[in-house]
Design a protein around this motif. Structure first.
Motif, PDB file in Angstrom:
ATOM      1  N   THR A  54       0.750  -1.196   0.048  1.00 19.73           N
ATOM      2  CA  THR A  54       0.056  -0.058  -0.158  1.00 19.73           C
ATOM      3  C   THR A  54       0.992   1.259  -0.102  1.00 19.73           C
ATOM      4  O   THR A  54       0.664   2.250  -0.829  1.00 19.73           O
ATOM      5  CB  THR A  54      -0.871   0.146   1.208  1.00 19.73           C
ATOM      6  N   ARG A  55       2.060   1.211   0.694  1.00 21.34           N
ATOM      7  CA  ARG A  55       2.987   2.446   0.651  1.00 21.34           C
ATOM      8  C   ARG A  55       3.437   2.498  -0.650  1.00 21.34           C
ATOM      9  O   ARG A  55       3.696   3.603  -0.758  1.00 21.34           O
ATOM     10  CB  ARG A  55       3.923   2.052   1.901  1.00 21.34           C
ATOM     11  N   ASP A  56       3.822   1.631  -1.320  1.00 21.20           N
ATOM     12  CA  ASP A  56       4.532   1.649  -2.487  1.00 21.20           C
ATOM     13  C   ASP A  56       3.364   2.061  -3.311  1.00 21.20           C
ATOM     14  O   ASP A  56       3.856   2.868  -4.376  1.00 21.20           O
ATOM     15  CB  ASP A  56       5.072   0.202  -2.902  1.00 21.20           C
ATOM     16  N   ALA A  57       2.434   1.624  -3.500  1.00 21.19           N
ATOM     17  CA  ALA A  57       1.402   2.124  -4.513  1.00 21.19           C
ATOM     18  C   ALA A  57       0.952   3.542  -4.293  1.00 21.19           C
ATOM     19  O   ALA A  57       0.757   4.451  -5.085  1.00 21.19           O
ATOM     20  CB  ALA A  57      -0.163   1.461  -4.260  1.00 21.19           C
ATOM     21  N   LEU A  58       1.092   4.057  -3.103  1.00 20.14           N
ATOM     22  CA  LEU A  58       0.749   5.553  -2.803  1.00 20.14           C
ATOM     23  C   LEU A  58       1.998   6.333  -3.202  1.00 20.14           C
ATOM     24  O   LEU A  58       1.657   7.557  -3.573  1.00 20.14           O
ATOM     25  CB  LEU A  58       0.627   5.537  -1.095  1.00 20.14           C
ATOM     26  N   GLN A  59       3.286   5.872  -3.091  1.00 18.19           N
ATOM     27  CA  GLN A  59       4.085   6.627  -3.646  1.00 18.19           C
ATOM     28  C   GLN A  59       3.993   6.970  -5.209  1.00 18.19           C
ATOM     29  O   GLN A  59       4.175   7.812  -5.958  1.00 18.19           O
ATOM     30  CB  GLN A  59       5.616   5.942  -3.399  1.00 18.19           C
ATOM     31  N   LYS A  60       3.481   5.696  -5.744  1.00 20.16           N
ATOM     32  CA  LYS A  60       3.157   5.972  -7.389  1.00 20.16           C
ATOM     33  C   LYS A  60       1.982   7.058  -7.432  1.00 20.16           C
ATOM     34  O   LYS A  60       2.078   8.121  -8.252  1.00 20.16           O
ATOM     35  CB  LYS A  60       2.785   4.722  -7.974  1.00 20.16           C
ATOM     36  N   LEU A  61       0.974   6.964  -6.537  1.00 20.95           N
ATOM     37  CA  LEU A  61      -0.025   7.875  -6.664  1.00 20.95           C
ATOM     38  C   LEU A  61       0.234   9.363  -6.369  1.00 20.95           C
ATOM     39  O   LEU A  61      -0.287  10.213  -6.952  1.00 20.95           O
ATOM     40  CB  LEU A  61      -1.086   7.526  -5.825  1.00 20.95           C
ATOM     41  N   ALA A  62       1.362   9.490  -5.609  1.00 19.03           N
ATOM     42  CA  ALA A  62       1.902  10.820  -5.117  1.00 19.03           C
ATOM     43  C   ALA A  62       2.589  11.090  -6.303  1.00 19.03           C
ATOM     44  O   ALA A  62       2.550  12.285  -6.883  1.00 19.03           O
ATOM     45  CB  ALA A  62       2.865  10.554  -4.173  1.00 19.03           C
ATOM     46  N   PHE A  63       3.224  10.386  -7.181  1.00 22.17           N
ATOM     47  CA  PHE A  63       4.155  10.802  -8.465  1.00 22.17           C
ATOM     48  C   PHE A  63       3.001  11.503  -9.434  1.00 22.17           C
ATOM     49  O   PHE A  63       3.324  12.230 -10.272  1.00 22.17           O
ATOM     50  CB  PHE A  63       4.937   9.736  -8.845  1.00 22.17           C
ATOM     51  N   GLN A  64       1.962  10.819  -9.388  1.00 23.37           N
ATOM     52  CA  GLN A  64       0.744  10.985 -10.368  1.00 23.37           C
ATOM     53  C   GLN A  64      -0.119  12.175  -9.953  1.00 23.37           C
ATOM     54  O   GLN A  64      -1.084  12.500 -10.672  1.00 23.37           O
ATOM     55  CB  GLN A  64      -0.134   9.799 -10.683  1.00 23.37           C
ATOM     56  N   ARG A  65       0.293  12.814  -9.000  1.00 23.74           N
ATOM     57  CA  ARG A  65      -0.169  13.796  -8.157  1.00 23.74           C
ATOM     58  C   ARG A  65      -1.805  13.711  -7.770  1.00 23.74           C
ATOM     59  O   ARG A  65      -2.650  14.696  -7.824  1.00 23.74           O
ATOM     60  CB  ARG A  65      -0.223  15.108  -9.269  1.00 23.74           C
ATOM     61  N   LEU A  66      -2.087  12.644  -7.393  1.00 29.28           N
ATOM     62  CA  LEU A  66      -3.328  12.008  -7.177  1.00 29.28           C
ATOM     63  C   LEU A  66      -3.457  12.176  -5.633  1.00 29.28           C
ATOM     64  O   LEU A  66      -4.640  12.183  -4.989  1.00 29.28           O
ATOM     65  CB  LEU A  66      -3.957  10.610  -7.382  1.00 29.28           C
ATOM     66  N   VAL A  67      -2.245  12.187  -4.983  1.00 29.86           N
ATOM     67  CA  VAL A  67      -2.312  12.208  -3.506  1.00 29.86           C
ATOM     68  C   VAL A  67      -1.012  12.980  -3.019  1.00 29.86           C
ATOM     69  O   VAL A  67      -0.074  13.256  -4.039  1.00 29.86           O
ATOM     70  CB  VAL A  67      -2.279  10.893  -2.614  1.00 29.86           C
ATOM     71  N   HIS A  68      -1.102  13.717  -1.871  1.00 30.56           N
ATOM     72  CA  HIS A  68      -0.078  14.345  -1.299  1.00 30.56           C
ATOM     73  C   HIS A  68       0.600  13.695  -0.103  1.00 30.56           C
ATOM     74  O   HIS A  68      -0.521  13.360   0.938  1.00 30.56           O
ATOM     75  CB  HIS A  68      -0.469  15.752  -0.967  1.00 30.56           C
ATOM     76  N   ILE A  69       1.518  13.206   0.267  1.00 28.10           N
ATOM     77  CA  ILE A  69       2.082  12.500   1.353  1.00 28.10           C
ATOM     78  C   ILE A  69       2.725  13.347   2.226  1.00 28.10           C
ATOM     79  O   ILE A  69       3.759  14.034   1.984  1.00 28.10           O
ATOM     80  CB  ILE A  69       2.935  11.215   1.105  1.00 28.10           C
ATOM     81  N   VAL A  70       2.197  13.732   3.568  1.00 31.12           N
ATOM     82  CA  VAL A  70       2.815  14.784   4.315  1.00 31.12           C
ATOM     83  C   VAL A  70       3.335  13.645   5.778  1.00 31.12           C
ATOM     84  O   VAL A  70       2.324  13.085   6.319  1.00 31.12           O
ATOM     85  CB  VAL A  70       1.806  15.602   4.888  1.00 31.12           C
ATOM     86  N   PRO A  71       4.495  13.687   5.983  1.00 32.01           N
ATOM     87  CA  PRO A  71       5.077  12.876   7.018  1.00 32.01           C
ATOM     88  C   PRO A  71       4.364  13.535   8.112  1.00 32.01           C
ATOM     89  O   PRO A  71       4.186  14.437   8.669  1.00 32.01           O
ATOM     90  CB  PRO A  71       6.624  13.300   7.122  1.00 32.01           C
ATOM     91  N   ARG A  72       3.716  12.291   9.168  1.00 31.95           N
ATOM     92  CA  ARG A  72       3.234  12.570  10.477  1.00 31.95           C
ATOM     93  C   ARG A  72       1.931  13.199  10.498  1.00 31.95           C
ATOM     94  O   ARG A  72       1.385  13.432  11.533  1.00 31.95           O
ATOM     95  CB  ARG A  72       4.471  13.312  11.373  1.00 31.95           C
TER      96      ARG A  72
END
Length: 238
Positions: A54-72
């Motif tokens: 799931t984490r790896d998939a989210l990284q790809k989605l972040a690259f595609q600008r569909l999500v923003h991952i904000v630490p903590r």
């Protein structure tokens, strides 16, 4: 959507790919609404796939600008960028020239057969509107045409632009009483590729992007006039 659904009818082999297609579908179709905040744990539990894929998939989605991952803080589903949608189409217009022309020249027999199958399914959608099915076909045709281009770098960027365009269209599906126009545009492009005609494939792609740009521009103008969105103008430094 449940995990018993057919993953947009996509072939997903690895757990990371399965996580990606599930999360991408939820985002594109509003199951994870724009602007909402999620934790990695909750998303992992929702799609019933482990945290690591799931984490790896989210990284790809972040690259595609569909999500923003904000630490903590968590995972934020991106808002739809209405002004940026025109830039998405502008970028897709250029890269698609390469993708479709190369696909017309390089597609193998199996890929051309897959495209013929997509044409048959698109023909069916012309008489029965099913936007979720169109989303599935859109994903699949992006994948097969991208693979057929034999340029993995261009295909990856092309897929990202197509995903953003797909979400925009899904959220404004009420603009279409049926899908005949959209399907005809895709069919013309696929048939040109199947026939090994790069020039016709480029022309068909340009026509489809003209259609998408006019739609996006009209929606943007209406939202601006109703003050639902505002245009941001970057100031040039002197």
């Amino acid at each position: 959507m449940t995990t018993t659904d057919k993953l947009f009818d996509r072939e997903a082999v690895s757990q990371t790919e399965k996580a990606y297609v599930l999360l991408e579908e939820l985002i594109v179709t509003g199951g994870l609404p724009p602007g909402t905040q999620w934790s990695e744990n909750i998303l992992s539990e929702r799609i019933r796939i482990g945290r690591s894929p799931t984490r790896d998939a989210l990284q790809k989605l972040a690259f595609q600008r569909l999500v923003h991952i904000v630490p903590r803080q968590g995972i934020f589903v991106s808002e739809i960028d209405y002004q940026g949608q025109l830039q998405v189409i502008q970028s897709r217009r250029e890269i698609e020239r390469l993708i479709v022309s190369q696909a017309a020249l390089c597609a193998n027999q199996q890929e051309r057969e897959e495209m013929r199958a997509l044409v048959i399914q698109l023909e069916k959608l012309k008489v029965q509107k099913d936007m979720r099915m169109y989303m599935r076909l859109h994903f699949n045709l992006t994948k097969v045409v991208g693979n057929a281009s034999r340029n993995s770098y261009a295909a990856e960027f092309y897929a990202m632009l197509q995903t953003l365009a797909r979400r925009f269209l899904y959220f404004h599906q009420d603009r279409h009483s049926d899908l005949s126009d959209i399907c005809n545009l895709h069919i013309a492009q696929l048939e040109a590729i199947i026939g090994g005609d790069p020039a016709s494939a480029i022309t068909a792609a340009a026509t489809r992007n003209d259609y998408a740009e006019n739609l996006a521009r009209n929606i943007l103008m209406e939202l601006i006039s109703s003050s639902a969105v505002t245009i941001s103008v970057s100031k040039r430094k002197t």
